[in-house]
Write a protein that holds these residues in place. Structure first.
Motif, PDB file in Angstrom:
ATOM      1  N   ASN A 113       1.009  -1.205   0.033  1.00  0.00           N
ATOM      2  CA  ASN A 113       0.071  -0.092  -0.109  1.00  0.00           C
ATOM      3  C   ASN A 113       0.723   1.135   0.034  1.00  0.00           C
ATOM      4  O   ASN A 113       1.535   1.549   1.105  1.00  0.00           O
ATOM      5  CB  ASN A 113      -0.758   0.060   1.387  1.00  0.00           C
ATOM      6  CG  ASN A 113      -1.702  -1.307   1.453  1.00  0.00           C
ATOM      7  OD1 ASN A 113      -2.363  -1.291   0.134  1.00  0.00           O
ATOM      8  ND2 ASN A 113      -1.850  -1.869   2.292  1.00  0.00           N
ATOM      9  N   VAL A 114       0.912   2.137  -1.089  1.00  0.00           N
ATOM     10  CA  VAL A 114       2.017   2.929  -1.326  1.00  0.00           C
ATOM     11  C   VAL A 114       1.195   4.182  -1.284  1.00  0.00           C
ATOM     12  O   VAL A 114       0.124   4.690  -2.090  1.00  0.00           O
ATOM     13  CB  VAL A 114       2.636   2.862  -2.661  1.00  0.00           C
ATOM     14  CG1 VAL A 114       3.580   4.307  -2.760  1.00  0.00           C
ATOM     15  CG2 VAL A 114       3.439   1.648  -2.600  1.00  0.00           C
ATOM     16  N   PHE A 115       1.814   5.194  -0.093  1.00  0.00           N
ATOM     17  CA  PHE A 115       1.253   6.448  -0.029  1.00  0.00           C
ATOM     18  C   PHE A 115       2.260   7.539  -0.353  1.00  0.00           C
ATOM     19  O   PHE A 115       3.512   7.632  -0.109  1.00  0.00           O
ATOM     20  CB  PHE A 115       0.715   6.800   1.254  1.00  0.00           C
ATOM     21  CG  PHE A 115      -0.288   5.956   1.721  1.00  0.00           C
ATOM     22  CD1 PHE A 115      -1.775   6.211   2.019  1.00  0.00           C
ATOM     23  CD2 PHE A 115      -0.035   4.501   2.227  1.00  0.00           C
ATOM     24  CE1 PHE A 115      -2.670   5.505   2.460  1.00  0.00           C
ATOM     25  CE2 PHE A 115      -1.263   3.838   2.939  1.00  0.00           C
ATOM     26  CZ  PHE A 115      -2.428   4.095   2.924  1.00  0.00           C
ATOM     27  N   LEU A 116       1.845   8.595  -1.497  1.00  0.00           N
ATOM     28  CA  LEU A 116       2.699   9.655  -1.808  1.00  0.00           C
ATOM     29  C   LEU A 116       2.574  10.853  -1.081  1.00  0.00           C
ATOM     30  O   LEU A 116       1.321  11.613  -1.154  1.00  0.00           O
ATOM     31  CB  LEU A 116       2.401   9.672  -3.242  1.00  0.00           C
ATOM     32  CG  LEU A 116       2.718   8.561  -4.219  1.00  0.00           C
ATOM     33  CD1 LEU A 116       2.329   8.762  -5.613  1.00  0.00           C
ATOM     34  CD2 LEU A 116       3.940   7.791  -4.187  1.00  0.00           C
ATOM     35  N   LYS A 117       3.427  11.242  -0.410  1.00  0.00           N
ATOM     36  CA  LYS A 117       3.368  12.612   0.429  1.00  0.00           C
ATOM     37  C   LYS A 117       3.922  13.711  -0.696  1.00  0.00           C
ATOM     38  O   LYS A 117       5.048  13.786  -1.051  1.00  0.00           O
ATOM     39  CB  LYS A 117       4.410  12.478   1.536  1.00  0.00           C
ATOM     40  CG  LYS A 117       4.424  13.748   2.446  1.00  0.00           C
ATOM     41  CD  LYS A 117       3.280  14.315   3.158  1.00  0.00           C
ATOM     42  CE  LYS A 117       3.493  15.202   4.073  1.00  0.00           C
ATOM     43  NZ  LYS A 117       2.375  15.837   4.697  1.00  0.00           N
ATOM     44  N   THR A 118       2.958  14.468  -1.012  1.00  0.00           N
ATOM     45  CA  THR A 118       3.322  15.424  -2.322  1.00  0.00           C
ATOM     46  C   THR A 118       3.858  16.534  -1.972  1.00  0.00           C
ATOM     47  O   THR A 118       3.266  17.757  -1.999  1.00  0.00           O
ATOM     48  CB  THR A 118       2.123  15.469  -3.188  1.00  0.00           C
ATOM     49  OG1 THR A 118       0.991  16.187  -2.222  1.00  0.00           O
ATOM     50  CG2 THR A 118       1.400  14.352  -3.512  1.00  0.00           C
ATOM     51  N   THR A 239       8.767  18.168  10.460  1.00  0.00           N
ATOM     52  CA  THR A 239       7.270  18.306  10.357  1.00  0.00           C
ATOM     53  C   THR A 239       6.595  17.537   9.500  1.00  0.00           C
ATOM     54  O   THR A 239       5.736  17.063   9.719  1.00  0.00           O
ATOM     55  CB  THR A 239       7.019  19.774  10.155  1.00  0.00           C
ATOM     56  OG1 THR A 239       7.284  20.141   8.902  1.00  0.00           O
ATOM     57  CG2 THR A 239       7.603  20.677  11.175  1.00  0.00           C
ATOM     58  N   ILE A 240       7.238  16.931   8.381  1.00  0.00           N
ATOM     59  CA  ILE A 240       6.728  16.014   7.457  1.00  0.00           C
ATOM     60  C   ILE A 240       6.424  14.783   8.105  1.00  0.00           C
ATOM     61  O   ILE A 240       5.416  14.103   8.030  1.00  0.00           O
ATOM     62  CB  ILE A 240       7.696  15.872   6.291  1.00  0.00           C
ATOM     63  CG1 ILE A 240       7.855  17.043   5.507  1.00  0.00           C
ATOM     64  CG2 ILE A 240       7.007  14.700   5.495  1.00  0.00           C
ATOM     65  CD1 ILE A 240       8.803  16.926   4.515  1.00  0.00           C
ATOM     66  N   GLY A 241       7.342  14.321   9.105  1.00  0.00           N
ATOM     67  CA  GLY A 241       7.080  12.907   9.982  1.00  0.00           C
ATOM     68  C   GLY A 241       5.787  13.285  10.927  1.00  0.00           C
ATOM     69  O   GLY A 241       5.035  12.122  10.790  1.00  0.00           O
ATOM     70  N   ILE A 242       5.612  14.460  11.321  1.00  0.00           N
ATOM     71  CA  ILE A 242       4.479  14.645  12.286  1.00  0.00           C
ATOM     72  C   ILE A 242       3.072  14.352  11.197  1.00  0.00           C
ATOM     73  O   ILE A 242       2.154  13.608  11.633  1.00  0.00           O
ATOM     74  CB  ILE A 242       4.253  15.771  12.820  1.00  0.00           C
ATOM     75  CG1 ILE A 242       5.471  15.884  13.909  1.00  0.00           C
ATOM     76  CG2 ILE A 242       2.985  16.060  13.471  1.00  0.00           C
ATOM     77  CD1 ILE A 242       5.583  17.269  14.705  1.00  0.00           C
ATOM     78  N   GLU A 243       2.972  15.045  10.199  1.00  0.00           N
ATOM     79  CA  GLU A 243       2.103  14.971   9.339  1.00  0.00           C
ATOM     80  C   GLU A 243       1.726  13.271   8.564  1.00  0.00           C
ATOM     81  O   GLU A 243       0.702  13.000   8.483  1.00  0.00           O
ATOM     82  CB  GLU A 243       2.002  15.930   8.175  1.00  0.00           C
ATOM     83  CG  GLU A 243       2.153  17.388   8.482  1.00  0.00           C
ATOM     84  CD  GLU A 243       2.454  18.214   7.506  1.00  0.00           C
ATOM     85  OE1 GLU A 243       2.314  17.941   6.260  1.00  0.00           O
ATOM     86  OE2 GLU A 243       2.441  19.379   7.648  1.00  0.00           O
TER      87      GLU A 243
END
Length: 489
Positions: A113-118, A239-243
């Motif tokens: 299940n691949v999620f892309l953080k844009t 902060t990307i990690g928190i999101e």
């Protein structure tokens, strides 16, 4: 998480008052066993025990959480989760919160299940905005608005950090000077100028640009902002990690591109603090494997960098602060090839309609079939991949797409021997057309041959439908006596 801690505070205080309050009836009374009845007078209850008044006993101490040596050490690192949490509050009004989108096609291709953080959807096209804004705000708090708006900041960058610093410097009224290497993409240079930054082109790579920037600091009042190693930069990236944890709470794996190691240090710290069981993998190009070299040496070391499609990751030496943080949170770092990077860019354009630069696509590149993270233990997992930049020159994009098509066996290059008599080449092109091969280019060679004078060599570039189609066309050419020599044979 912060809301949870605040909401639990009244309950914790109530528990403390319960232990400390001597007016409570239960705190001033105790149950006495039958053998103690001789020492007291009173009335026994139905079980033969008697409840008697007793002097108040001291309240038991609340259990204390044992602090491990690891916890203590992590709190002493250059960047902690507290820094990332403060950055998350500071920058939230100035940067975009990007979504984590599940990709149906890439999930099917990779088997997870691949999620892309844009992150390429930030205004300047990369995640660098988070750290840049946080760093400028930290300098404003430290030195004051008057000092910073008079002197400004300086940085060395191949493009994305320069763009982010220029944009947020303009937004916060802080002047920005950027030293960029000669390999910096023209699109990024032009955009920095539009944001009002003072641009200096110097150095063959980011390392030489950084040295020149440090020289300029000695003769000016500029404050240097390292694009991947300053603690506020790392905290902003974190902060990307928190999101990620908030948007994909079921995440099992995060795969992060690695250049100077600031991004993976911040994301690793945030993700591992909030969800320690998550695996964090780094990916860097073979041509710029500075983090891998640092791991082997147990310290940042300088390496020779070769030009790469992932130009934003071409850092000759990782940052010391970033490395110190990353080495304690990152589970593994793997390498990817230029072929895999070009194929990742192609997959994103075709399947997701997303234009991502080489450095931003390296995380996905390592997950594609045949790459280093194409592993059995990752199949079926929930994987988040930050696509951290989308600033790619149009001319470079065209070349990358052709490389991607070649890597996908949808563009092949071969040499065939044909008759030099009228209709010789025509019969070859007719045969290719009958079997679905589209001719993209053809080169006719007569002079530099040692074969029969009645034959010539023809070099062809054809567009195909994939590996099976390429094999079919190859077999047809051999059956018809063209003796094809395919590129790579």
């Amino acid at each position: 998480m912060i809301r949870c801690l605040l909401s639990s505070a009244p309950r914790a205080a109530a528990r403390c008052r319960k232990w400390q309050g001597v007016t409570s009836q239960h705190a001033a009374r105790r149950i006495v066993a039958p053998q103690e009845l001789r020492a007291f007078s009173g009335v026994a209850d139905n079980d033969g025990e008697e409840i008697v008044d007793a002097p108040p006993s001291p309240p038991p101490e609340a259990p204390k959480r044992k602090t491990s040596q690891r916890d203590t050490y992590l709190e002493e690192l250059p960047v902690t989760f507290s820094d990332i949490s403060r950055a998350n509050v500071a920058i939230r009004t100035g940067v975009k919160r990007t979504p984590c989108i599940k990709s149906f096609f890439l999930s099917e291709l990779i088997g997870a299940n691949v999620f892309l953080k844009t992150e390429f959807q930030q205004f300047t096209g990369s995640f660098k905005e988070r750290g840049a804004r946080n760093a400028i705000l930290a300098l404003l708090r430290e030195h004051g608005e008057e000092y910073m708006r008079k002197n400004g900041v300086i940085a060395a960058s191949a493009g994305n950090h320069a763009l982010a610093l220029a944009y947020h410097g303009k937004d916060l009224n802080v002047p920005v000077t950027v030293v960029m290497p000669v390999v910096a993409p023209l699109a990024k240079v032009d955009k920095c100028k539009k944001f009002g930054a003072n641009i200096i082109i110097h150095g063959a790579h980011i390392g030489e640009a950084k040295e020149h920037a440090e020289e300029l600091i000695l003769t000016s009042g500029l404050e240097y902002v390292n694009g991947y190693d300053d603690p506020p930069i790392i905290a902003g990236a974190g902060t990307i990690g928190i999101e990620i944890i908030e948007d994909v709470p079921c995440v099992d794996v995060v795969v992060v591109p690695v250049g100077g190691a600031g991004l993976i240090a911040g994301i690793g710290c945030a993700v591992k603090t909030l969800k320690p069981d998550v695996k964090v993998y780094g990916v860097e190009p073979y041509f710029a494997a500075s983090y891998t070299a640092a791991l082997k040496a147990q310290m940042p070391v300088s390496i020779k960098v070769t030009p790469t499609l992932a130009d934003g990751l071409a850092v000759p030496m990782v940052g010391s602060h970033a490395f110190e943080v990353a080495r304690h949170y990152v589970d593994e770092c793997v390498l990817c090839t230029e072929k895999e990077v070009s194929l990742a860019i192609l997959r994103l354009i075709e399947n997701e309609k997303m234009v991502v630069e080489g450095g931003g696509a390296t995380g996905l590149a390592a997950l594609l079939p045949g790459a280093q993270l194409d592993r059995h233990d990752l199949k079926g997992k929930n994987i988040v991949v930050p696509l951290c930049g989308g600033n790619i020159d149009t001319t470079v994009l065209g070349r990358v797409l052709e490389r991607g098509l070649a890597a996908d066996d949808r563009m092949k290059n071969f040499t065939a021997t044909v008759s030099d008599r009228p209709g010789g080449i025509g019969r070859l092109t007719t045969l290719l057309g009958e079997h679905g091969a589209s001719i993209k280019d053809m080169y006719h060679e007569r002079a530099f041959l040692q074969s029969n004078i009645d034959f010539v060599k023809v070099k062809c570039v054809v567009e195909l439908q994939g590996l099976e189609h390429a094999k079919h066309v190859h077999a047809i050419l051999e059956e018809n006596g063209y003796d094809p020599v395919w590129d790579g044979d």
